[in-house]
Every structure is written in structure tokens, then in C-alpha cells.
Design an enzyme around this catalytic site. Structure first.
Site, PDB file in Angstrom:
ATOM      1  N   CYS A 257       0.801  -1.217   0.000  1.00  0.00           N
ATOM      2  CA  CYS A 257       0.000   0.000   0.000  1.00  0.00           C
ATOM      3  C   CYS A 257       0.839   1.275   0.000  1.00  0.00           C
ATOM      4  O   CYS A 257       0.299   2.359  -0.238  1.00  0.00           O
ATOM      5  CB  CYS A 257      -0.924   0.006   1.215  1.00  0.00           C
ATOM      6  SG  CYS A 257      -2.039  -1.414   1.292  1.00  0.00           S
ATOM      7  N   HIS A 336      12.352   1.313   5.422  1.00  0.00           N
ATOM      8  CA  HIS A 336      12.201  -0.103   5.063  1.00  0.00           C
ATOM      9  C   HIS A 336      12.700  -0.960   6.225  1.00  0.00           C
ATOM     10  O   HIS A 336      13.848  -0.831   6.655  1.00  0.00           O
ATOM     11  CB  HIS A 336      13.010  -0.423   3.803  1.00  0.00           C
ATOM     12  CG  HIS A 336      12.512  -1.613   3.050  1.00  0.00           C
ATOM     13  ND1 HIS A 336      12.354  -2.854   3.633  1.00  0.00           N
ATOM     14  CD2 HIS A 336      12.129  -1.763   1.755  1.00  0.00           C
ATOM     15  CE1 HIS A 336      11.902  -3.707   2.736  1.00  0.00           C
ATOM     16  NE2 HIS A 336      11.752  -3.070   1.579  1.00  0.00           N
ATOM     17  N   HIS A 435      -2.624  19.746   6.688  1.00  0.00           N
ATOM     18  CA  HIS A 435      -3.507  18.659   6.264  1.00  0.00           C
ATOM     19  C   HIS A 435      -2.764  17.322   6.372  1.00  0.00           C
ATOM     20  O   HIS A 435      -1.564  17.235   6.103  1.00  0.00           O
ATOM     21  CB  HIS A 435      -3.978  18.872   4.822  1.00  0.00           C
ATOM     22  CG  HIS A 435      -4.592  20.223   4.589  1.00  0.00           C
ATOM     23  ND1 HIS A 435      -5.809  20.588   5.110  1.00  0.00           N
ATOM     24  CD2 HIS A 435      -4.127  21.311   3.901  1.00  0.00           C
ATOM     25  CE1 HIS A 435      -6.084  21.830   4.739  1.00  0.00           C
ATOM     26  NE2 HIS A 435      -5.083  22.288   4.006  1.00  0.00           N
ATOM     27  N   HIS A 439      -2.730   6.813   5.381  1.00  0.00           N
ATOM     28  CA  HIS A 439      -3.268   5.660   4.664  1.00  0.00           C
ATOM     29  C   HIS A 439      -4.456   5.058   5.409  1.00  0.00           C
ATOM     30  O   HIS A 439      -4.352   4.676   6.574  1.00  0.00           O
ATOM     31  CB  HIS A 439      -2.172   4.611   4.484  1.00  0.00           C
ATOM     32  CG  HIS A 439      -2.673   3.308   3.948  1.00  0.00           C
ATOM     33  ND1 HIS A 439      -3.418   3.216   2.802  1.00  0.00           N
ATOM     34  CD2 HIS A 439      -2.536   2.037   4.409  1.00  0.00           C
ATOM     35  CE1 HIS A 439      -3.716   1.946   2.569  1.00  0.00           C
ATOM     36  NE2 HIS A 439      -3.195   1.222   3.529  1.00  0.00           N
ATOM     37  N   HIS A 468     -14.450   5.186   4.933  1.00  0.00           N
ATOM     38  CA  HIS A 468     -15.886   4.927   4.998  1.00  0.00           C
ATOM     39  C   HIS A 468     -16.515   4.846   3.610  1.00  0.00           C
ATOM     40  O   HIS A 468     -17.324   3.962   3.336  1.00  0.00           O
ATOM     41  CB  HIS A 468     -16.562   6.032   5.818  1.00  0.00           C
ATOM     42  CG  HIS A 468     -18.028   5.823   6.029  1.00  0.00           C
ATOM     43  ND1 HIS A 468     -18.989   6.274   5.131  1.00  0.00           N
ATOM     44  CD2 HIS A 468     -18.719   5.201   7.026  1.00  0.00           C
ATOM     45  CE1 HIS A 468     -20.186   5.944   5.570  1.00  0.00           C
ATOM     46  NE2 HIS A 468     -20.052   5.300   6.718  1.00  0.00           N
ATOM     47  N   ASN A 472     -10.408   0.512   1.906  1.00  0.00           N
ATOM     48  CA  ASN A 472      -8.951   0.535   1.754  1.00  0.00           C
ATOM     49  C   ASN A 472      -8.630   0.261   0.281  1.00  0.00           C
ATOM     50  O   ASN A 472      -8.677  -0.876  -0.177  1.00  0.00           O
ATOM     51  CB  ASN A 472      -8.315  -0.521   2.657  1.00  0.00           C
ATOM     52  CG  ASN A 472      -6.803  -0.530   2.579  1.00  0.00           C
ATOM     53  OD1 ASN A 472      -6.200   0.090   1.712  1.00  0.00           O
ATOM     54  ND2 ASN A 472      -6.165  -1.243   3.494  1.00  0.00           N
TER      55      ASN A 472
END
Length: 540
Positions: A257, A336, A435, A439, A468, A472
Site C-alpha cells: 500500500c 524499510h 492537512h 493511509h 468509509h 482501503n
């Protein structure tokens, strides 16, 4: 240790083979930590990573203040008349000296400007809104899964419980092929159909909004974690739009992702290295290839969370595009944790006992993700935080490092229950960003992030709304969140946007954007028909 920071798991079930308790059931209980508490676990080595980034040009930071200080002291010691006399009366100039000085100055400025990396602008982006017939409510999801005949009642009940607390509403999108009875949805035909529908819809909108021809694009980066056909998805786009033959095309697979931020980083590097001008980044995921029709619970989790989606982003390093750009890229920080075995296997594609392929989510995922997040934000902090926040944070970490005995045992809570006096100072990231696009993995993850970073409900409104409304959507979720902020008309000139994503490997990546102009409410957006119903709709 607070009870809510622990998770338990029953392992080693069996029956006592011998002895006085022979025949009685036995089991062991394994206890794990949940997301690490950033207030108590910040390590000095992570902070050093951020200051290494900051001081990579330390020679300038060290010499420029000294030069300014010396020159200022020298000039300050002279009166106005003495300074005028030294400049005009005591100095002698001739035409050759003046021309030589101007030539050296012009050469120095030219070399400096040419050696500086060009700014990277985000001209615009587009997000894919699937057709209404692909909408699936939570109740319909379970009903269709039951009718498919691929799950037993225990597996259906587990997925229903996940959906109930997922934070996903009743209008997210799923490809209907995954619910077809006795059919294998993870085929190349279905994958190509799903990926092409999402990518081409987002790209058509992007090219039309930006008034850009596909042949003008010099760099193309596509990321899709699980579906990687031959020819690649990037080749599919080049073929569909008949792009030019010397395009720099890249296809990223298996990166989870967080691949959206990785793709932005790669596109930036390619633009800087090649001077290509325009780059397009496409982020998507083939939900049909994450669909699992077995019984192992760790592999049923992605079924409940992942939904269809895609985003296409147009980047430019041409200075003339500044006037029409929305944002300028300021920082990309990548972390990582793949060297750690638990992190490496926390999200793992494999087959179960019945040889059914799926994506396995480890129970260690939240803890592993917490460590990656901690490393990433403490690396990012020195690049974006005000100096006052950095000073307070670094002083607190240094104190805990030098005097661990004074902080190893926290004092009892105060009369009002406040234990903040025992915790180190955690920077206020609200002073660095206006802002936040975190994720949208799940409601639980967003709640952990909010608590550990000290954010308000309003700061994560975009993330919760995207979860919502669309679920995802993997690497494209951060773009649905930014589209929400734009649809609300909240992005003003100079505002800073923090996009943070994490994924398999285990990776955590951040991108920081600054709005170069006020972003007006777009005429086309997946949010236009429902944005006014949020955030109230999330509580309904």
C-alpha cells in the site's frame, strides 16, 4: 504496561498425554504488544537519521552564519561616514575589475542555479470512481459471499465481525467476479479487465483535466502490488494511449500500500535525471487477486478491507508549469524494515493448507507497523518541524538517553490521572502540516495513529471519510483523501500536506507537498455527490 497495549493468542492446543492430568486439554497463551507507544519508545538512533538528512549540506549551514556574523560585526563597527569613505574614497575601481567581478558573479550564480535540482510540481490528479453497480454494502457483501459457496459459516461470521468494526460504509466498490459461485476470479482475464477499467478511467480524466496529450509524457510509473501480468500494466497503458517510443516506463509490483509514495519518488528521480518534463504515476490494485476463498483467518482479513480504486497523478519539472500546478513536492522519506524477519513476513502472499492462494496478515502487523512509523516520523521531523519543536523533542530524547535510570520507571500518576510528566516531549506535527492524508487501512490503525501522534479528529477526517466511502484502496487511498480535502475547499496557498502510507516489506513512506496556490473545489471528483454529508455520515 497498560492492558490495552497487549494482545493475547492461544497457541499449542492439545491433550496431556500422561501423568495425573492425562486426557485433559492443554494450551499456552502468547502475549504480544500492540502498536508501540511513541511516548515511551522513541529511540535516539531514529532521531539521528532525520538529522543526517538535515545536515547533508552541513557545510553551508556552518559557514554561512559565520560569514554573515563576521561581515555584520565588521560593518557594524563602522559609522555611516566611515563605511561610505571605505567604499568610495579608499577603493579604486577600473572597468576591467568591475567587468571581471560581474563575470565571476554571473558565472557563480549560473552554476548554482544549474546545479540545483529542479522543483517537482503536481499539476493535477484524478481518482477512479467505479460504476454504481459495483457498490457493495456490508450486508450485501456477506450475502454474496454466502451465495458464492466458497465459505463456511464460521468464515462468514469472522468476515462479518471484521466488517462491523472496519470503518467501511455501505457504498464501497467490489468487482462482482469475486462472488461468482464455483469460479476462479484470480485469472489473467479478470485481472486485466479490472486493472484496465480503473487505470484508463483515471488517466482519461487526468489527460482531459490537464489538457495534456499522452505523447507528451516522458516518464510513466505504474504500481500494482499483486497483479503483475506480462506484458506489464505500464506496457498496457503505453499500448492503449499509443505513447511515444522513448518513454521511460516502469512497473512496480509486490510493494504494498505504500507503493504510491515510492512511485512518486521514482518519478521525481527520473525527471531530475532525464529532464523529461512530464511524468505520470498510476496507483491501483486488483482486488480480485487479493480475494481469498479459504478458511485461514489471517488470509480472510484482506477480503474485508480491500476495495477497488485507482489514481493517476501528473508531475512536471518544467518551471513554466508553476502557474498551473497545484502542489510542489518538498520531501520524500522512505523507511524499510525488511531486514527484520517479523516485518518481512507481516504481510505475506502464500498458499494455505488446501493450496488456496491468498494474502496473509500477521498478528505482528500492528507492532511492526508502529516501529516503521516511528522511524519514519522521527526521520521526517527535522526536515519539517519548527526549530522550537525540534529543540524540545531532541532535548527530551537526549535526556532519556543520558539518564535512563531517571526515566525507566515512570512516577505514579498525578491526582488527576495525568502521566504526561513522565513521558518525553512528542513534537506537535500540527505545527508542521495543515492537512494529513494517512493511509486509510482500517479504523483501528487510524485510532492508533491519532493517539500516538496527538492529532485531533479533524486532522484524520479525510482518512476516515475515504475509508468509509471507498474502503482501503491500497496505494491510491492517499489520493482519495487529498481529493476529499479539495472537494471541501480546504487547501489554501502555502498549506502543507503530509501523505503517509505503509505496506508489505515492511515499509513506511512519507511525501510532503506544499500548495502553490489556493485549490478551488474541482468540477470533477469522486466526492462531489456526497462530500457535504461528511463527516456526519461516518457516525451514522
Amino acid at each position: 504496561m497498560a492492558r490495552e497495549e497487549l494482545s493475547t493468542e492461544i497457541v499449542n492446543r492439545g491433550v496431556e498425554p500422561s501423568g495425573p492430568d492425562a486426557g485433559s486439554p492443554t494450551f499456552s497463551v502468547r502475549v504480544r504488544r500492540r502498536l508501540p507507544d511513541f511516548l515511551q519508545s522513541v529511540n535516539l538512533k531514529y532521531v539521528r537519521l532525520g538529522y543526517h538528512y538535515l545536515l547533508s549540506h552541513g557545510v553551508y549551514l556552518a559557514t554561512i552564519p559565520v560569514i554573515v556574523l563576521v561581515c555584520g560585526a565588521e560593518v557594524g563597527s563602522l559609522s555611516r561616514d566611515e563605511l561610505w569613505r571605505k567604499v568610495w574614497d579608499e577603493a579604486t575601481y577600473d572597468l576591467a575589475t568591475v567587468l571581471a567581478f560581474l563575470a565571476v558573479l554571473a558565472f557563480t550564480i549560473s552554476v548554482y542555479i544549474m546545479s540545483r535540482p529542479r522543483p517537482i510540481y503536481l499539476i493535477d490528479f484524478a481518482t477512479y470512481k467505479p460504476a454504481d453497480e459495483l457498490k457493495v454494502s456490508k450486508a450485501e457483501f456477506i450475502d454474496l459471499a454466502r451465495k458464492s459457496g466458497k465459505f463456511d459459516e464460521e468464515s462468514l461470521a469472522f468476515q462479518a465481525r471484521l466488517l462491523a468494526k472496519s470503518g467501511i460504509g455501505d457504498e464501497s466498490y467490489m468487482p462482482r467476479c469475486v462472488f461468482q459461485p464455483d469460479a476462479n476470479c484470480a485469472t489473467m482475464k479478470e485481472g486485466r479487465a479490472e486493472a484496465s477499467a480503473a487505470m484508463f478511467a483515471a488517466l482519461d480524466e487526468l489527460f482531459d483535466k490537464c489538457r495534456v496529450r499522452p505523447k507528451d509524457v516522458g516518464v510513466l510509473v505504474v504500481n500494482c502490488s499483486l497483479f503483475n501480468p506480462t506484458p506489464s500494466l505500464s506496457a498496457m497503458i503505453v499500448n492503449h494511449y499509443k505513447m511515444r517510443g522513448n518513454i521511460l516506463s516502469y512497473n512496480l509490483g509486490g510493494m504494498g500500500c505504500s507503493a504510491g509514495v515510492i512511485s512518486i519518488d521514482l518519478a521525481r528521480d527520473m525527471l531530475q535525471a532525464s529532464g523529461a518534463g512530464l511524468a505520470v504515476v498510476v496507483s491501483t490494485e486488483a482486488v480480485s487477486f487479493t480475494w481469498y476463498a479459504g478458511k485461514r483467518r489471517s488470509m480472510l482479513i484482506p477480503n474485508a478491507f480491500f476495495r477497488a480504486g485507482a489514481a493517476a497523478v501528473l508531475l512536471s519539472n518544467r518551471r513554466r508549469d508553476f502557474r498551473r500546478a497545484k502542489y510542489q513536492l518538498e520531501h520524500v522519506v522512505r523507511t524499510h524494515k525488511g531486514a527484520d524477519d517479523r516485518a518481512f513476513r507481516s504481510v505475506y502472499q502464500e498458499e494455505d493448507e488446501q493450496r488456496i492462494k491468498g494474502l496473509s496478515i500477521s498478528r505482528d502487523l500492528v507492532e511492526v507497523g508502529g516501529h516503521a512509523l516511528k522511524t519514519n516520523i522521527t526521520t521526517l521531523g527535522p526536515l519539517v518541524l519548527p526549530f522550537s519543536e525540534q529543540l524540545l523533542f531532541f532535548a527530551g530524547v537526549l535526556f532519556r538517553h543520558l539518564y535512563p535510570s531517571k526515566t525507566s520507571t515512570p512516577p505514579p500518576p498525578a491526582a488527576n490521572g495525568d502521566t504526561s510528566a513522565a513521558a518525553p516531549y512528542i513534537p506537535d506535527f500540527k505545527r508542521a502540516f495543515e492537512h494529513f492524508c494517512m493511509h486509510a487501512a482500517s479504523r483501528d490503525v487510524l485510532e492508533h495513529l491519532q493517539r500516538n501522534l496527538g492529532l485531533r479528529d479533524a486532522d484524520l477526517e479525510a482518512s476516515r471519510a475515504a475509508l468509509h466511502r471507498f474502503g482501503n484502496t491500497s496505494s491510491s487511498s492517499i489520493w482519495y483523501e487529498l481529493a476529499y480535502l479539495e472537494a471541501k475547499g480546504r487547501v489554501r496557498r502555502g498549506d502543507r500536506v503530509w501523505q503517509l502510507a505503509f505496506g508489505s516489506g515492511f515499509k513506511c513512506n512519507s511525501a510532503v507537498w506544499r500548495a502553490v496556490r489556493r485549490v478551488r473545489r474541482p468540477s470533477r471528483s469522486p466526492w462531489l455527490d456526497c462530500v457535504d454529508q461528511y463527516p456526519a455520515r461516518m457516525d451514522a
